[in-house]
Motif scaffolding. Structure first.
Motif, PDB file in Angstrom:
ATOM      1  N   ALA A 170       0.809  -1.275  -0.064  1.00  0.00           N
ATOM      2  CA  ALA A 170       0.210  -0.203   0.334  1.00  0.00           C
ATOM      3  C   ALA A 170       0.273   1.148  -0.065  1.00  0.00           C
ATOM      4  O   ALA A 170       0.620   1.996   1.123  1.00  0.00           O
ATOM      5  N   PRO A 171       1.918   1.622  -0.867  1.00  0.00           N
ATOM      6  CA  PRO A 171       2.636   2.537  -0.855  1.00  0.00           C
ATOM      7  C   PRO A 171       1.806   4.100  -1.288  1.00  0.00           C
ATOM      8  O   PRO A 171       0.409   4.176  -2.240  1.00  0.00           O
ATOM      9  N   VAL A 172       1.734   5.111  -1.141  1.00  0.00           N
ATOM     10  CA  VAL A 172       1.095   6.074  -1.509  1.00  0.00           C
ATOM     11  C   VAL A 172       1.470   6.063  -2.678  1.00  0.00           C
ATOM     12  O   VAL A 172       2.800   6.420  -3.463  1.00  0.00           O
ATOM     13  N   LEU A 173       0.646   6.508  -3.408  1.00  0.00           N
ATOM     14  CA  LEU A 173       0.667   6.780  -5.412  1.00  0.00           C
ATOM     15  C   LEU A 173       0.780   8.531  -5.626  1.00  0.00           C
ATOM     16  O   LEU A 173      -0.338   9.166  -5.205  1.00  0.00           O
ATOM     17  N   ALA A 174       1.599   8.918  -6.480  1.00  0.00           N
ATOM     18  CA  ALA A 174       1.693  10.109  -6.448  1.00  0.00           C
ATOM     19  C   ALA A 174       1.679  10.466  -8.270  1.00  0.00           C
ATOM     20  O   ALA A 174       3.789  10.040  -8.746  1.00  0.00           O
ATOM     21  N   PRO A 175       1.492   9.743  -8.816  1.00  0.00           N
ATOM     22  CA  PRO A 175       1.575   9.404 -10.271  1.00  0.00           C
ATOM     23  C   PRO A 175       2.042  10.644 -10.772  1.00  0.00           C
ATOM     24  O   PRO A 175       2.190  11.625 -11.038  1.00  0.00           O
ATOM     25  N   TRP A 176       3.040  10.155 -12.277  1.00  0.00           N
ATOM     26  CA  TRP A 176       3.635  10.962 -12.823  1.00  0.00           C
ATOM     27  C   TRP A 176       4.985  12.147 -12.406  1.00  0.00           C
ATOM     28  O   TRP A 176       4.986  13.454 -12.926  1.00  0.00           O
ATOM     29  N   THR A 177       4.750  11.868 -10.995  1.00  0.00           N
ATOM     30  CA  THR A 177       6.574  12.647 -10.646  1.00  0.00           C
ATOM     31  C   THR A 177       7.261  11.760 -10.746  1.00  0.00           C
ATOM     32  O   THR A 177       8.712  12.639  -9.716  1.00  0.00           O
ATOM     33  N   ARG A 178       8.024  10.582 -10.913  1.00  0.00           N
ATOM     34  CA  ARG A 178       9.410  10.092 -10.579  1.00  0.00           C
ATOM     35  C   ARG A 178       9.495   9.893 -12.425  1.00  0.00           C
ATOM     36  O   ARG A 178       9.211   9.699 -13.025  1.00  0.00           O
ATOM     37  N   CYS A 179      10.886   9.793 -12.702  1.00  0.00           N
ATOM     38  CA  CYS A 179      11.715   9.272 -13.642  1.00  0.00           C
ATOM     39  C   CYS A 179      11.472   7.980 -14.309  1.00  0.00           C
ATOM     40  O   CYS A 179      12.308   7.514 -13.064  1.00  0.00           O
ATOM     41  N   THR A 180      11.103   7.503 -14.657  1.00  0.00           N
ATOM     42  CA  THR A 180      10.998   6.252 -15.200  1.00  0.00           C
ATOM     43  C   THR A 180      11.820   5.482 -15.372  1.00  0.00           C
ATOM     44  O   THR A 180      12.340   3.952 -15.587  1.00  0.00           O
ATOM     45  N   ALA A 181      13.053   6.353 -15.798  1.00  0.00           N
ATOM     46  CA  ALA A 181      14.147   5.877 -16.566  1.00  0.00           C
ATOM     47  C   ALA A 181      15.156   5.699 -15.334  1.00  0.00           C
ATOM     48  O   ALA A 181      15.927   4.414 -14.625  1.00  0.00           O
ATOM     49  N   CYS A 182      15.322   6.710 -14.328  1.00  0.00           N
ATOM     50  CA  CYS A 182      16.043   6.574 -13.121  1.00  0.00           C
ATOM     51  C   CYS A 182      15.632   6.735 -11.478  1.00  0.00           C
ATOM     52  O   CYS A 182      16.244   6.697 -10.681  1.00  0.00           O
ATOM     53  N   ASN A 183      14.914   7.445 -11.978  1.00  0.00           N
ATOM     54  CA  ASN A 183      14.016   6.951  -9.904  1.00  0.00           C
ATOM     55  C   ASN A 183      13.737   8.964  -9.816  1.00  0.00           C
ATOM     56  O   ASN A 183      12.945   8.799  -9.104  1.00  0.00           O
ATOM     57  N   GLY A 184      14.315   9.707 -10.135  1.00  0.00           N
ATOM     58  CA  GLY A 184      14.771  10.525 -10.182  1.00  0.00           C
ATOM     59  C   GLY A 184      13.737  11.623 -10.094  1.00  0.00           C
ATOM     60  O   GLY A 184      12.738  10.442 -10.458  1.00  0.00           O
ATOM     61  N   THR A 233      -4.675   5.398 -14.126  1.00  0.00           N
ATOM     62  CA  THR A 233      -6.070   5.223 -13.877  1.00  0.00           C
ATOM     63  C   THR A 233      -6.390   3.986 -13.188  1.00  0.00           C
ATOM     64  O   THR A 233      -7.132   3.997 -11.827  1.00  0.00           O
ATOM     65  N   GLU A 234      -5.959   2.860 -13.142  1.00  0.00           N
ATOM     66  CA  GLU A 234      -6.773   1.492 -12.947  1.00  0.00           C
ATOM     67  C   GLU A 234      -5.981   1.775 -11.392  1.00  0.00           C
ATOM     68  O   GLU A 234      -6.414   1.427 -11.129  1.00  0.00           O
ATOM     69  N   ALA A 235      -4.867   1.613 -11.469  1.00  0.00           N
ATOM     70  CA  ALA A 235      -4.101   1.074 -10.585  1.00  0.00           C
ATOM     71  C   ALA A 235      -4.649   2.864  -9.403  1.00  0.00           C
ATOM     72  O   ALA A 235      -5.164   1.940  -8.512  1.00  0.00           O
ATOM     73  N   LEU A 236      -5.243   4.188  -9.288  1.00  0.00           N
ATOM     74  CA  LEU A 236      -5.659   4.794  -8.557  1.00  0.00           C
ATOM     75  C   LEU A 236      -7.019   4.140  -8.412  1.00  0.00           C
ATOM     76  O   LEU A 236      -7.878   4.517  -6.568  1.00  0.00           O
ATOM     77  N   ALA A 237      -7.915   3.839  -8.891  1.00  0.00           N
ATOM     78  CA  ALA A 237      -9.041   3.366  -8.678  1.00  0.00           C
ATOM     79  C   ALA A 237      -8.890   2.114  -8.127  1.00  0.00           C
ATOM     80  O   ALA A 237      -9.820   2.448  -6.483  1.00  0.00           O
ATOM     81  N   GLU A 238      -7.658   1.405  -7.822  1.00  0.00           N
ATOM     82  CA  GLU A 238      -7.419   0.354  -6.584  1.00  0.00           C
ATOM     83  C   GLU A 238      -7.317   0.627  -5.581  1.00  0.00           C
ATOM     84  O   GLU A 238      -7.518   0.504  -4.719  1.00  0.00           O
ATOM     85  N   PHE A 239      -6.019   0.906  -5.949  1.00  0.00           N
ATOM     86  CA  PHE A 239      -5.002   1.553  -4.697  1.00  0.00           C
ATOM     87  C   PHE A 239      -4.854   2.611  -4.318  1.00  0.00           C
ATOM     88  O   PHE A 239      -3.901   2.986  -3.500  1.00  0.00           O
ATOM     89  N   GLY A 240      -5.895   3.702  -4.987  1.00  0.00           N
ATOM     90  CA  GLY A 240      -5.043   5.292  -4.485  1.00  0.00           C
ATOM     91  C   GLY A 240      -6.108   5.682  -3.636  1.00  0.00           C
ATOM     92  O   GLY A 240      -6.916   4.798  -2.382  1.00  0.00           O
ATOM     93  N   PRO A 241      -5.752   6.989  -3.050  1.00  0.00           N
ATOM     94  CA  PRO A 241      -6.597   7.112  -2.251  1.00  0.00           C
ATOM     95  C   PRO A 241      -7.619   7.532  -1.431  1.00  0.00           C
ATOM     96  O   PRO A 241      -8.780   6.947  -0.819  1.00  0.00           O
ATOM     97  N   ALA A 242      -8.811   7.201  -3.366  1.00  0.00           N
ATOM     98  CA  ALA A 242     -10.223   6.573  -2.597  1.00  0.00           C
ATOM     99  C   ALA A 242     -10.332   5.477  -2.216  1.00  0.00           C
ATOM    100  O   ALA A 242     -11.499   4.998  -2.248  1.00  0.00           O
ATOM    101  N   SER A 243      -9.444   4.192  -2.195  1.00  0.00           N
ATOM    102  CA  SER A 243     -10.009   2.948  -1.793  1.00  0.00           C
ATOM    103  C   SER A 243      -9.273   2.998  -0.306  1.00  0.00           C
ATOM    104  O   SER A 243      -9.564   2.062   0.197  1.00  0.00           O
ATOM    105  N   ALA A 244      -9.448   4.410   0.697  1.00  0.00           N
ATOM    106  CA  ALA A 244      -9.257   3.936   1.977  1.00  0.00           C
ATOM    107  C   ALA A 244      -8.720   3.187   1.947  1.00  0.00           C
ATOM    108  O   ALA A 244      -9.271   2.856   3.378  1.00  0.00           O
ATOM    109  N   ARG A 245      -7.304   3.115   1.339  1.00  0.00           N
ATOM    110  CA  ARG A 245      -6.348   1.827   2.554  1.00  0.00           C
ATOM    111  C   ARG A 245      -5.422   2.249   3.272  1.00  0.00           C
ATOM    112  O   ARG A 245      -5.375   3.686   3.565  1.00  0.00           O
TER     113      ARG A 245
END
Length: 245
Positions: A170-184, A233-245
């Protein structure tokens, strides 16, 4: 081992780690009379990273318990979501999990990844030094003593791997904030300032850009954005804040 006989019951999700003869309820196994329960569980093939509660004759014990003859041991899997001590939650993935690493980064999850095989000791040592949860399909790697924390990746399919990791930790999700190549981390970028990092056609077609603060890679909503947007979108729908995890 040659000593007291105990009765061992493994949770169903742990059966894949054990020999067929140990998958039945109250399977008989022999200990040496001095080894800890943690050692006994590992000796039948189950990494302790995958073990939750340990019950002996109905009472909860820890891995240091030394089983006695005739005891009934129940080995449960980890609770989900699994709480890992310390913060922030960060991951380290081995060389075989590159696609999973990129998808986690797409969702803004801190996911370090070794693109080359640096060896089990070095991976486990980095996990401990950086306090990262090591994700792997290598059972032997997950049994190394220097490991800080770990998790077995149960599937070989990237989409199932992602759901498994998100559901378990259950990690906190923050899409589009990290580089997919290097993790920066990414920051907004002016296309004029990017200069020759992007082609002329891209400059004319797009106005919104981001850039990695570590490797300087540029990002924009290109041809593959719709597919990535669907994954997010699929990940946020199931595992994002709205899923109240």
């Amino acid at each position: 081992m040659n000593g007291p006989e105990i009765h061992l019951t493994l949770a169903p999700e742990l059966h894949l780690f054990a020999a067929p003869g140990l998958r039945a309820p109250r399977a008989r196994t022999v200990t040496d009379g001095s080894s800890s329960l943690g050692h006994v569980v590992e000796s039948v093939g189950v990494p302790l990273t995958e073990v939750g509660r340990l019950l002996v004759d109905g009472r909860e014990v820890d891995t240091a318990h030394v089983p006695a003859a005739g005891e009934s041991v129940e080995v449960h899997g980890v609770d989900r979501p699994q709480r890992v001590p310390g913060a922030p939650l960060r991951f380290l993935l081995d060389v075989h999990l590159g696609t999973l690493a990129r998808r986690l980064r797409l969702l803004g999850v801190d996911a370090a990844y070794e693109s080359e095989d640096i060896g089990d000791p070095a991976l486990a040592t980095r996990s401990a030094a950086e306090r990262r949860v090591l994700l792997s399909r290598d059972r032997g790697l997950l049994r190394r003593r220097e490991l800080w924390a770990g998790g077995y990746v149960y599937s070989d399919r990237p989409e199932e791997q992602l759901r498994d990791v998100l559901g378990r930790f259950a990690p906190v999700l923050a899409p589009w904030t990290r580089c997919t190549a290097c993790n920066g981390l990414l920051h907004e970028a002016d296309k004029e300032a990017l200069g020759d990092r992007i082609e002329d056609g891209t400059q004319r077609s797009y106005d919104v850009f981001a850039q990695c603060g570590d490797c300087d890679r540029a990002y924009w909503r290109g041809a593959h954005h719709a597919r990535l947007e669907a994954l997010v979108t699929e990940a946020l729908a199931e595992f994002g804040p709205a899923s109240a995890r």
